[in-house]
Design a protein around this motif. Sequence first.
Motif, PDB file in Angstrom:
ATOM      1  N   ILE A 138       0.860  -1.197   0.000  1.00  0.00           N
ATOM      2  CA  ILE A 138       0.000   0.000   0.000  1.00  0.00           C
ATOM      3  C   ILE A 138       0.891   1.240   0.000  1.00  0.00           C
ATOM      4  O   ILE A 138       1.835   1.323   0.798  1.00  0.00           O
ATOM      5  CB  ILE A 138      -0.893   0.029   1.254  1.00  0.00           C
ATOM      6  CG1 ILE A 138      -1.840  -1.176   1.274  1.00  0.00           C
ATOM      7  CG2 ILE A 138      -1.686   1.332   1.326  1.00  0.00           C
ATOM      8  CD1 ILE A 138      -2.589  -1.370   2.580  1.00  0.00           C
ATOM      9  N   VAL A 139       0.577   2.178  -0.887  1.00  0.00           N
ATOM     10  CA  VAL A 139       1.312   3.449  -0.908  1.00  0.00           C
ATOM     11  C   VAL A 139       0.305   4.580  -0.666  1.00  0.00           C
ATOM     12  O   VAL A 139      -0.654   4.741  -1.431  1.00  0.00           O
ATOM     13  CB  VAL A 139       2.014   3.686  -2.263  1.00  0.00           C
ATOM     14  CG1 VAL A 139       2.767   5.028  -2.245  1.00  0.00           C
ATOM     15  CG2 VAL A 139       2.975   2.549  -2.597  1.00  0.00           C
ATOM     16  N   ASN A 140       0.514   5.329   0.400  1.00  0.00           N
ATOM     17  CA  ASN A 140      -0.346   6.475   0.683  1.00  0.00           C
ATOM     18  C   ASN A 140       0.364   7.753   0.245  1.00  0.00           C
ATOM     19  O   ASN A 140       1.516   7.987   0.633  1.00  0.00           O
ATOM     20  CB  ASN A 140      -0.648   6.548   2.183  1.00  0.00           C
ATOM     21  CG  ASN A 140      -1.414   5.325   2.670  1.00  0.00           C
ATOM     22  OD1 ASN A 140      -2.280   4.799   1.960  1.00  0.00           O
ATOM     23  ND2 ASN A 140      -1.099   4.855   3.867  1.00  0.00           N
ATOM     24  N   SER A 141      -0.329   8.581  -0.537  1.00  0.00           N
ATOM     25  CA  SER A 141       0.285   9.841  -0.978  1.00  0.00           C
ATOM     26  C   SER A 141       0.076  10.909   0.081  1.00  0.00           C
ATOM     27  O   SER A 141      -1.029  11.439   0.244  1.00  0.00           O
ATOM     28  CB  SER A 141      -0.340  10.316  -2.298  1.00  0.00           C
ATOM     29  OG  SER A 141       0.054   9.482  -3.357  1.00  0.00           O
ATOM     30  N   ALA A 142       1.161  11.231   0.799  1.00  0.00           N
ATOM     31  CA  ALA A 142       1.143  12.396   1.701  1.00  0.00           C
ATOM     32  C   ALA A 142       1.782  13.527   0.930  1.00  0.00           C
ATOM     33  O   ALA A 142       1.374  13.828  -0.209  1.00  0.00           O
ATOM     34  CB  ALA A 142       1.883  12.068   2.993  1.00  0.00           C
ATOM     35  N   SER A 143       2.835  14.114   1.468  1.00  0.00           N
ATOM     36  CA  SER A 143       3.502  15.264   0.852  1.00  0.00           C
ATOM     37  C   SER A 143       4.644  15.645   1.784  1.00  0.00           C
ATOM     38  O   SER A 143       4.668  15.217   2.954  1.00  0.00           O
ATOM     39  CB  SER A 143       2.499  16.418   0.772  1.00  0.00           C
ATOM     40  OG  SER A 143       3.142  17.655   0.591  1.00  0.00           O
ATOM     41  N   LEU A 144       5.533  16.493   1.306  1.00  0.00           N
ATOM     42  CA  LEU A 144       6.518  17.062   2.234  1.00  0.00           C
ATOM     43  C   LEU A 144       5.806  17.831   3.335  1.00  0.00           C
ATOM     44  O   LEU A 144       6.314  17.965   4.448  1.00  0.00           O
ATOM     45  CB  LEU A 144       7.460  17.994   1.484  1.00  0.00           C
ATOM     46  CG  LEU A 144       8.798  17.419   1.044  1.00  0.00           C
ATOM     47  CD1 LEU A 144       9.565  18.460   0.266  1.00  0.00           C
ATOM     48  CD2 LEU A 144       9.620  16.920   2.230  1.00  0.00           C
ATOM     49  N   ILE A 181       1.744  -7.627   4.133  1.00  0.00           N
ATOM     50  CA  ILE A 181       1.440  -6.370   3.429  1.00  0.00           C
ATOM     51  C   ILE A 181       2.498  -5.340   3.824  1.00  0.00           C
ATOM     52  O   ILE A 181       2.727  -5.110   5.013  1.00  0.00           O
ATOM     53  CB  ILE A 181       0.046  -5.828   3.836  1.00  0.00           C
ATOM     54  CG1 ILE A 181      -1.034  -6.900   3.676  1.00  0.00           C
ATOM     55  CG2 ILE A 181      -0.302  -4.579   3.025  1.00  0.00           C
ATOM     56  CD1 ILE A 181      -2.390  -6.510   4.263  1.00  0.00           C
ATOM     57  N   ASN A 182       3.106  -4.742   2.825  1.00  0.00           N
ATOM     58  CA  ASN A 182       4.060  -3.663   3.089  1.00  0.00           C
ATOM     59  C   ASN A 182       3.397  -2.312   2.865  1.00  0.00           C
ATOM     60  O   ASN A 182       2.386  -2.221   2.157  1.00  0.00           O
ATOM     61  CB  ASN A 182       5.284  -3.813   2.190  1.00  0.00           C
ATOM     62  CG  ASN A 182       6.200  -4.915   2.702  1.00  0.00           C
ATOM     63  OD1 ASN A 182       6.641  -4.885   3.849  1.00  0.00           O
ATOM     64  ND2 ASN A 182       6.454  -5.899   1.867  1.00  0.00           N
ATOM     65  N   VAL A 183       3.999  -1.293   3.449  1.00  0.00           N
ATOM     66  CA  VAL A 183       3.422   0.056   3.378  1.00  0.00           C
ATOM     67  C   VAL A 183       4.508   1.061   3.033  1.00  0.00           C
ATOM     68  O   VAL A 183       5.648   0.928   3.489  1.00  0.00           O
ATOM     69  CB  VAL A 183       2.833   0.477   4.746  1.00  0.00           C
ATOM     70  CG1 VAL A 183       2.087   1.803   4.624  1.00  0.00           C
ATOM     71  CG2 VAL A 183       1.935  -0.585   5.318  1.00  0.00           C
ATOM     72  N   SER A 184       4.127   2.070   2.263  1.00  0.00           N
ATOM     73  CA  SER A 184       5.009   3.218   2.034  1.00  0.00           C
ATOM     74  C   SER A 184       4.184   4.487   2.135  1.00  0.00           C
ATOM     75  O   SER A 184       2.982   4.478   1.855  1.00  0.00           O
ATOM     76  CB  SER A 184       5.632   3.180   0.632  1.00  0.00           C
ATOM     77  OG  SER A 184       6.383   2.009   0.441  1.00  0.00           O
ATOM     78  N   VAL A 185       4.865   5.572   2.508  1.00  0.00           N
ATOM     79  CA  VAL A 185       4.201   6.869   2.483  1.00  0.00           C
ATOM     80  C   VAL A 185       5.033   7.782   1.581  1.00  0.00           C
ATOM     81  O   VAL A 185       6.240   7.915   1.754  1.00  0.00           O
ATOM     82  CB  VAL A 185       3.975   7.433   3.910  1.00  0.00           C
ATOM     83  CG1 VAL A 185       5.269   7.681   4.671  1.00  0.00           C
ATOM     84  CG2 VAL A 185       3.153   8.712   3.852  1.00  0.00           C
ATOM     85  N   LEU A 186       4.330   8.344   0.597  1.00  0.00           N
ATOM     86  CA  LEU A 186       4.999   9.174  -0.415  1.00  0.00           C
ATOM     87  C   LEU A 186       4.962  10.639   0.033  1.00  0.00           C
ATOM     88  O   LEU A 186       3.884  11.186   0.268  1.00  0.00           O
ATOM     89  CB  LEU A 186       4.269   8.992  -1.758  1.00  0.00           C
ATOM     90  CG  LEU A 186       4.695   9.885  -2.919  1.00  0.00           C
ATOM     91  CD1 LEU A 186       6.155   9.654  -3.305  1.00  0.00           C
ATOM     92  CD2 LEU A 186       3.792   9.639  -4.144  1.00  0.00           C
ATOM     93  N   CYS A 187       6.146  11.247   0.136  1.00  0.00           N
ATOM     94  CA  CYS A 187       6.238  12.642   0.607  1.00  0.00           C
ATOM     95  C   CYS A 187       7.004  13.498  -0.404  1.00  0.00           C
ATOM     96  O   CYS A 187       8.145  13.909  -0.141  1.00  0.00           O
ATOM     97  CB  CYS A 187       6.940  12.696   1.963  1.00  0.00           C
ATOM     98  SG  CYS A 187       6.103  11.756   3.240  1.00  0.00           S
TER      99      CYS A 187
END
Length: 293
Positions: A138-144, A181-187
Motif C-alpha cells: 500500500i502506498v499512501n500519498s502524503a507530501s513534504l 502487506i508492506n506500506v510506504s508513504v509518499l512525501c
Amino acid sequence: MKEFQNKVAVITGAASGIGRALAERSVQEGMKVVLADIQDEALTETAAILQHKGGTVLCVKTDVSRAEEMEKLAQETLRAFGGVHLLFNNAGVGAGGTIWESTLDEWEWVLGVNLWGVIHGLRLFVPIMMAQDTGSHIVNSASLAGLLPYHPSAPYQVTKQGIVALSEQLYYSLKQWKAPINVSVLCPGAVRTGIMDGMQQTPPEWQSNTAVLEAPSQTKPDYAAALASMRRATAMGMSPKLVAEHVFAAIRDERFYILTHPEFNTAVHARMQSVLLGQNPPDLSRVIGYCLK
Ligand SMILES: NC(=O)c1ccc[n+]([C@@H]2O[C@H](COP(=O)([O-])OP(=O)(O)OC[C@H]3O[C@@H](n4cnc5c(N)ncnc54)[C@H](O)[C@@H]3O)[C@@H](O)[C@H]2O)c1
C-alpha cells in the motif's frame, strides 16, 4: 513486492498527475489496473491511453470521501479481477488558508478527500489483502507538508501529517499481525501536475466554496506570495513519471518513507531537531521559499 506481472493495482486520483503516472507505470509492469477518480471524462481519457498501451483497465468513478463509493470500488475490483495487490491511496486536494480563514466547507472537503479517502481505502482494502495468500503493498500519498511545520493551507497540512501518522500506524499494526502487506508513504515536494487547479474538480455540494486556495477572503499579502511561489514550484516541479519511478523502486525495496526531493532534507531535519531539542518551530523560509518571512 518484487513481481508485478498480472497482479492488480488500484489507484485513486488516477485520472491525472501522479495518479495517472502510477497507473501508467503499473501497466508498464504488466499489472491490471483499477482507476478511481471523481472526474469522469479524464478517467475515460486515462483508460484509453492505458488500453492503447496494452493495459487491462477497469474504471470506477469514485468520490473517495464517500464510504459507499469506496465500498463499490472494492466490490467492483474483486468482481473484475478477484483480488488487489497494490493500492495507491493517492487522491488529494488543497483548499483554504489559515486555520481561522478556511471555511467549514473547505475543512470538511479537504479532510474528506485527503484523510477520509485514505481511511476508507485502508479500512476496505487491508482485510481483502490479508485474506489473500500473496504479498501486497500500500502506498499512501502524503507530501513534504506531512513532514514540515508549515504549509499555507492549514487543512492540507493537517491531512498530510495525518496521512503520515496513518501510514506509520498501519506499518506497526501490520507487523504485529504478521500480515504479508508492506506500506510506504509518499512525501514529494513540488510535482508538475494540475493540483493547484484542483478546485475545478470540486463536487457540486462543495461548490459554494469559492474562498479556496487561490482566493482567501481576508489575508496577509504574504499568503498570495506563498501561493504564487507554490504555483511556480509546481509548474517547474518533478515530472509525475519520475515520481512513479521513485515509488516503484521503493515498493521493490520495501522502503517505507519515499522522499523524492532531497533538497528539502535539511528542512525536515531542522523540524525534527527542533522537536528533540525542545525549540520552537524553525524558520524555514530560505529552504521552502514561503514561511515566517
Ligand atoms: N503536485 C504536487 O506538487 C504534490 C506534492 C506533494 C503531494 N502531492 C499529492 O499527490 C497526490 C496527487 O496529486 P497530483 O499532484 O497528481 O494532483 P492532481 O490534481 O493532478 O491529481 C489529483 C487527482 O485526484 C482526483 N480527486 C480529487 N478529489 C477526488 C475525490 N473526492 N475522489 C476521487 N478522486 C479525487 C482529481 O480528480 C485528480 O485526478 C495528492 O494527494 C497530492 O496532495 C502532490
